[in-house]
Design a protein around this motif. Structure first.
Motif, short mmCIF file in Angstrom:
data_model
loop_
_atom_site.label_atom_id
_atom_site.label_comp_id
_atom_site.label_asym_id
_atom_site.label_seq_id
_atom_site.Cartn_x
_atom_site.Cartn_y
_atom_site.Cartn_z
N PRO A 292 -18.57 77.06 -20.69
CA PRO A 292 -18.71 78.47 -21.10
C PRO A 292 -17.36 79.18 -21.24
CG PRO A 292 -20.31 77.93 -19.40
CD PRO A 292 -19.41 76.75 -19.52
N GLY A 293 -17.18 79.81 -22.38
CA GLY A 293 -15.99 80.59 -22.65
C GLY A 293 -14.76 79.81 -23.04
N ALA A 294 -14.89 78.48 -23.18
CA ALA A 294 -13.71 77.66 -23.44
C ALA A 294 -13.34 77.59 -24.92
CB ALA A 294 -13.91 76.25 -22.90
N MET A 295 -14.33 77.69 -25.79
CA MET A 295 -14.06 77.49 -27.22
C MET A 295 -14.85 78.52 -28.03
SD MET A 295 -12.16 75.20 -28.92
CE MET A 295 -12.23 73.62 -28.05
N ARG A 296 -14.21 79.05 -29.05
CA ARG A 296 -14.88 79.96 -29.98
C ARG A 296 -14.95 79.27 -31.34
NH1 ARG A 296 -11.70 83.89 -29.73
NH2 ARG A 296 -10.64 83.77 -31.75
N ALA A 297 -16.10 79.34 -31.97
CA ALA A 297 -16.30 78.71 -33.28
C ALA A 297 -16.52 79.78 -34.34
CB ALA A 297 -17.48 77.76 -33.24
N GLN A 298 -16.00 79.53 -35.53
CA GLN A 298 -16.20 80.42 -36.67
C GLN A 298 -16.49 79.59 -37.90
OE1 GLN A 298 -12.78 82.72 -37.79
NE2 GLN A 298 -13.83 83.78 -39.45
N VAL A 299 -17.68 79.74 -38.43
CA VAL A 299 -18.07 79.00 -39.64
C VAL A 299 -17.31 79.56 -40.83
CG1 VAL A 299 -19.95 78.45 -41.22
CG2 VAL A 299 -20.34 78.38 -38.76
N VAL A 300 -16.61 78.69 -41.53
CA VAL A 300 -15.82 79.09 -42.70
C VAL A 300 -16.66 79.00 -43.96
CG1 VAL A 300 -13.80 78.52 -44.10
CG2 VAL A 300 -13.68 78.36 -41.61
N SER A 301 -17.43 77.92 -44.09
CA SER A 301 -18.29 77.76 -45.26
C SER A 301 -19.36 76.76 -44.90
CB SER A 301 -17.50 77.27 -46.48
OG SER A 301 -17.01 75.96 -46.26
N GLN A 302 -20.48 76.84 -45.60
CA GLN A 302 -21.55 75.88 -45.43
C GLN A 302 -22.32 75.77 -46.74
OE1 GLN A 302 -24.95 77.07 -43.05
NE2 GLN A 302 -24.16 79.15 -42.88
N GLY A 303 -22.91 74.64 -46.93
CA GLY A 303 -23.70 74.41 -48.14
C GLY A 303 -24.50 73.14 -47.99
N THR A 330 -5.94 76.76 -32.72
CA THR A 330 -7.03 76.71 -33.70
C THR A 330 -6.86 75.51 -34.62
OG1 THR A 330 -7.24 79.12 -33.69
CG2 THR A 330 -8.20 77.96 -35.56
N GLU A 331 -7.98 74.89 -34.97
CA GLU A 331 -7.95 73.83 -35.97
C GLU A 331 -9.25 73.85 -36.77
OE1 GLU A 331 -7.86 69.82 -34.71
OE2 GLU A 331 -9.66 69.93 -33.47
N ARG A 332 -9.25 73.15 -37.91
CA ARG A 332 -10.39 73.10 -38.82
C ARG A 332 -11.18 71.82 -38.58
NH1 ARG A 332 -7.34 73.24 -44.35
NH2 ARG A 332 -6.30 71.56 -43.19
N CYS A 333 -12.50 71.94 -38.73
CA CYS A 333 -13.37 70.78 -38.51
C CYS A 333 -14.47 70.74 -39.56
CB CYS A 333 -14.01 70.82 -37.11
SG CYS A 333 -12.85 70.67 -35.74
N LEU A 334 -15.13 69.60 -39.63
CA LEU A 334 -16.22 69.37 -40.57
C LEU A 334 -17.40 68.80 -39.82
CD1 LEU A 334 -17.43 68.84 -43.53
CD2 LEU A 334 -16.46 66.53 -43.24
N ARG A 335 -18.58 69.29 -40.13
CA ARG A 335 -19.83 68.71 -39.64
C ARG A 335 -20.72 68.38 -40.81
NH1 ARG A 335 -21.75 69.83 -33.92
NH2 ARG A 335 -19.84 70.39 -32.85
N LEU A 336 -21.44 67.29 -40.68
CA LEU A 336 -22.52 66.95 -41.60
C LEU A 336 -23.80 67.00 -40.79
CD1 LEU A 336 -20.93 64.00 -43.60
CD2 LEU A 336 -21.03 66.43 -44.21
#
Length: 585
Positions: A292-303, A330-336
């Protein structure tokens, strides 16, 4: 004499609408539960079973509703459906967004997540009996439909009767038909329309979130149309003994109006609503993977492509102390779908493990032939290009592959490797490709998503691995990444028994390594296996690739081992899947 207007046509339209919604609710909840919990077949089968069970309970209890208030009860049913269906949908999303205390039994969460299916099915079970009673009350002089439609219906009816006479004892019925047969016929038509439009338009074009609000809006509008057409205040009075709806509670009418307006706004702005709700769920889901509270996520784009949900996001370290996950904040990531595929910090080291380690076992030149199954981000191809090998690539998702060609996030890693002159790319299903091709390969790389849903089961099956084995040269090997045996023991056992049953008798396990957080310590990145149907050459450190030489102390002691076999663990096959091989992310 003026023709008696009974309103049967309106009833048929209402029946079509409510049956359309009923069928599609079933599909939406099935897909939602699949997205949240995986196991497509399991979720669809249980959802359909629960839904029909609840329909039956609702239909059975409909006789206990006041027979003098069929119209009022139908209105209530539609309003309740319009309120309950989206609320239940959001409940399931919420259960998978918030942190659930470990003390809460998983079985309880399983039950709670399926209560909306039961509630919607139960309410839908009231609809057909109520409509049937009201059609019988109104009566039908056989002329409710336009003349051309009645003629067409008569011809179709005559043709069907002619076929029925070949097998049954038939006495063709003409004139007025029972309310049950009329309502059931339109119910089945609405169900077919719902199935087709959901599969071809709503789900692929709009997605699950807008679809649930479209259905709820239809229920609310059906309720309003019903009371306007058949209430005692009707603008189009009917020649019947009494209105079907005499009184409607003011609160319920206000609720129906508010739901109609609210859902109309959501549907009108469906893209915005879909994007925002999806982002809220995804961001919370990602953050819950850390303390809890360790990481914040922000969706940049989805489709969504025809085959997968593609999510790009940033993760930011907000915890106390040094960041153990990557260099910087901060770094960028990808999920499928629900599975993480790539982050800036380990995109290169993952592909070092997939490509550069096994390439130490082969000649680096055009005579070495490599098959890549998957790899739509082109990064594995970039690593293979360094060795001037001949590459065949097969991937199903052409849309994703086209997106990644010029996207800065991916191009940073693939360096336009899709233009590699020794690359031959085929857009096809990897399983089907191996069944049809005659090519033989020195090295087969499986750069595919994790086993998180039923759609991927065949790429983790005995039949698929058997096809790979048959397309290996005499010295050929298969390389694949795997989930850790410590974290996912059931998956590991099913995976090992499956590859063993496919004819792979030898394995060479290893990790990819990198100092991803710049703390001076080398971390394990991903687990890989080299698999072969017999003895193969050792992993060459002395003549290894630059990556293997850099971590020579990590690879020098890597030796071939027998593929183990676990007793009591079933092999995963196409026609008898072992769901233990699926990963619950």
């Amino acid at each position: 004499m003026a023709k008696r207007r009974t309103g049967t046509t309106t009833f048929l339209v209402l029946t079509f609408v409510v049956s359309f919604c009923s069928f599609v609710y079933e599909f939406v909840y099935s897909e939602l539960l699949t997205v949240m919990y995986g196991e497509t077949v399991t979720q669809y089968v249980i959802t359909v079973g629960l839904y029909f069970f609840s329909l039956g309970i609702g239909a059975a209890l409909s006789d206990d509703l006041n027979p003098d208030s069929h119209g009022g009860n139908f209105f209530r049913t539609e309003v309740f459906l319009a309120a309950v269906a989206p609320a239940g949908f959001l409940l399931v999303i919420g259960l998978n967004s918030v942190r659930i205390p470990p003390a809460v039994p998983a079985e309880l969460l399983w039950v709670v997540a399926r209560l909306p299916v039961v509630a919607v099915g139960f309410l839908s079970g009231f609809e057909l009996p109520l409509l049937t009673h009201m059609v019988d009350e109104l009566g039908d002089d056989g002329e409710a439909a336009p003349a051309w439609l009645r003629r067409l219906g008569g011809r179709v009816h005559g043709s069907v009767i002619a076929v029925l006479r070949l097998f049954w004892d038939v006495e063709r019925k003409t004139g007025t038909r029972s309310g049950l047969s009329v309502v059931l016929a339109m119910d089945y038509v609405g169900g077919l329309a719902g199935a087709v439009l959901y599969a071809r338009v709503l789900y692929p074009g709009w997605g699950l979130i807008p679809t649930i609000f479209v259905l709820a809006l239809l229920n609310a509008v059906a309720a309003l149309v019903f009371i306007v057409r058949f209430g005692e205040w009707s603008w189009t009075p009917l020649d019947v003994r009494a209105p079907l709806v005499r009184r409607v509670p003011t609160v319920l009418l206000v609720v129906c109006l508010l739901l109609t307006v609210s859902y109309g706004g959501v549907v009108a702005k469906h893209d915005t609503a879909d994007e925002r709700l999806s982002e809220l769920y995804l961001e919370q889901h990602i953050e819950n993977e850390y303390r809890p509270g360790a990481m914040r996520a922000q969706v940049v784009s989805q489709g969504t492509t025809p085959y997968q949900h593609v999510i790009r996001y940033k993760r930011t370290w907000t915890g106390a102390g040094p960041n153990p996950y990557f260099t910087g904040d901060t770094e960028r990531c990808l999920r499928l779908g629900s599975a993480i595929q790539m982050c800036d910090s380990w995109a290169d080291s993952y592909h070092n493990g997939l490509v550069d380690v096994p390439m130490s076992m082969f000649e680096r030149g055009p005579e070495t032939k490599v098959l890549v199954v998957g790899g739509g981000d082109w990064v594995a191809i970039d690593h293979l290009r360094k060795y001037d090998v001949t590459v065949d690539q097969v991937d199903l998702d052409a849309e994703f592959m086209n997106r990644t060609k010029n996207d800065p996030f991916f191009s940073r890693w693939h360096h336009d490797s899709y233009e590699y002159e020794r690359l031959n790319t085929t857009i096809a299903d990897g399983y089907q490709y191996l069944r049809k091709t005659d090519e033989q390969y020195d090295l087969v790389l499986l750069d595919i998503p994790g086993a998180t849903n039923d759609d991927l089961l065949k790429l983790y099956s005995k039949e698929f691995y058997g096809s790979v084995r048959r397309h290996l040269t005499s010295d050929g090997v298969l390389v694949t990444w795997t989930y850790s045996a410590d974290s996912y023991p059931e998956h590991h056992k099913a995976f090992v028994n499956t590859v063993g049953a496919a004819g792979f008798t030898r394995q060479l396990p290893y990790w990819a390594w990198e100092d991803i957080d710049s703390d001076g310590e080398t971390e394990r990145i991903e687990r890989f296996y080299v698999l072969a149907p017999g003895d193969r050459r050792p992993l060459g450190v002395e003549n290894g690739t630059a990556y293997v030489n850099r971590y020579a102390d990590r690879y020098r002691d890597r030796r071939w081992q027998p593929v183990p076999h676990y007793r009591g663990v079933r092999v995963n096959t196409i026609f008898h899947p072992n769901y233990d091989i699926l990963i619950d992310t």
